[in-house]
Design a protein around this motif. Structure first.
Motif, short mmCIF file in Angstrom:
data_model
loop_
_atom_site.label_atom_id
_atom_site.label_comp_id
_atom_site.label_asym_id
_atom_site.label_seq_id
_atom_site.Cartn_x
_atom_site.Cartn_y
_atom_site.Cartn_z
N GLU A 30 0.49 -0.88 -0.22
CA GLU A 30 -0.03 0.04 0.01
C GLU A 30 0.74 1.67 0.05
OE1 GLU A 30 -2.45 0.17 3.29
OE2 GLU A 30 -4.08 -1.61 2.46
N CYS A 64 -3.20 0.52 -6.14
CA CYS A 64 -4.23 1.21 -4.87
C CYS A 64 -6.13 0.96 -4.59
CB CYS A 64 -4.19 2.59 -4.98
SG CYS A 64 -2.77 3.63 -4.18
N GLY A 65 -5.70 0.67 -5.66
CA GLY A 65 -7.68 0.17 -5.63
C GLY A 65 -7.92 -1.60 -5.51
N SER A 68 -5.49 -4.92 -1.47
CA SER A 68 -6.10 -5.38 0.05
C SER A 68 -5.46 -6.60 0.85
CB SER A 68 -7.58 -5.41 -0.24
OG SER A 68 -8.09 -5.81 0.88
N LEU A 73 -12.48 -4.56 -0.31
CA LEU A 73 -12.61 -2.40 -1.00
C LEU A 73 -13.07 -2.00 -0.52
CD1 LEU A 73 -12.04 -3.52 -4.45
CD2 LEU A 73 -11.09 -3.74 -3.14
N GLN A 77 -11.29 2.88 -2.04
CA GLN A 77 -10.37 2.18 -3.28
C GLN A 77 -11.35 1.67 -4.42
OE1 GLN A 77 -9.95 -1.20 0.04
NE2 GLN A 77 -8.04 -1.59 -0.97
#
Length: 90
Positions: A30, A64-65, A68, A73, A77
């Motif tokens: 992240e 980035c989205g 996880s 999400l 995100q």
């Protein structure tokens, strides 16, 4: 730092993020993806006529989205993924 050097740094951060994901270190991933996104945003804003930089921004938003650890999400995100899709649809 030149545009080319900044883009290279962004790509390097994304690659480090990929390595961190492969090692299941999502917190580190992240961080790397966020740094890449920051640079990609700046470049896309400063050079709006360079389509490659828009594509880079979309890739950064997508990474980035989708980063996880638990597969869930956040709303932020999901917004990043919508932004990436909008760029790719242009």
């Amino acid at each position: 730092m030149t545009r080319r050097e900044q883009r290279g740094l962004s790509v390097s951060y994304e690659r480090l993020g990929g390595i961190a994901v492969a090692l299941n270190d999502y917190k580190a991933a992240e961080g790397y993806y966020a740094k890449a996104l920051e640079i990609s945003k700046r470049l896309a804003e400063n050079f709006p006529g360079v389509s490659m930089l828009k594509d880079d921004l979309a890739v950064s938003l997508f990474k980035c989205g989708t980063c996880s650890a638990d597969g869930k999400l956040s709303s932020e995100q999901k917004a990043m993924l919508r932004s990436a899709a909008a760029i790719w649809e242009e």
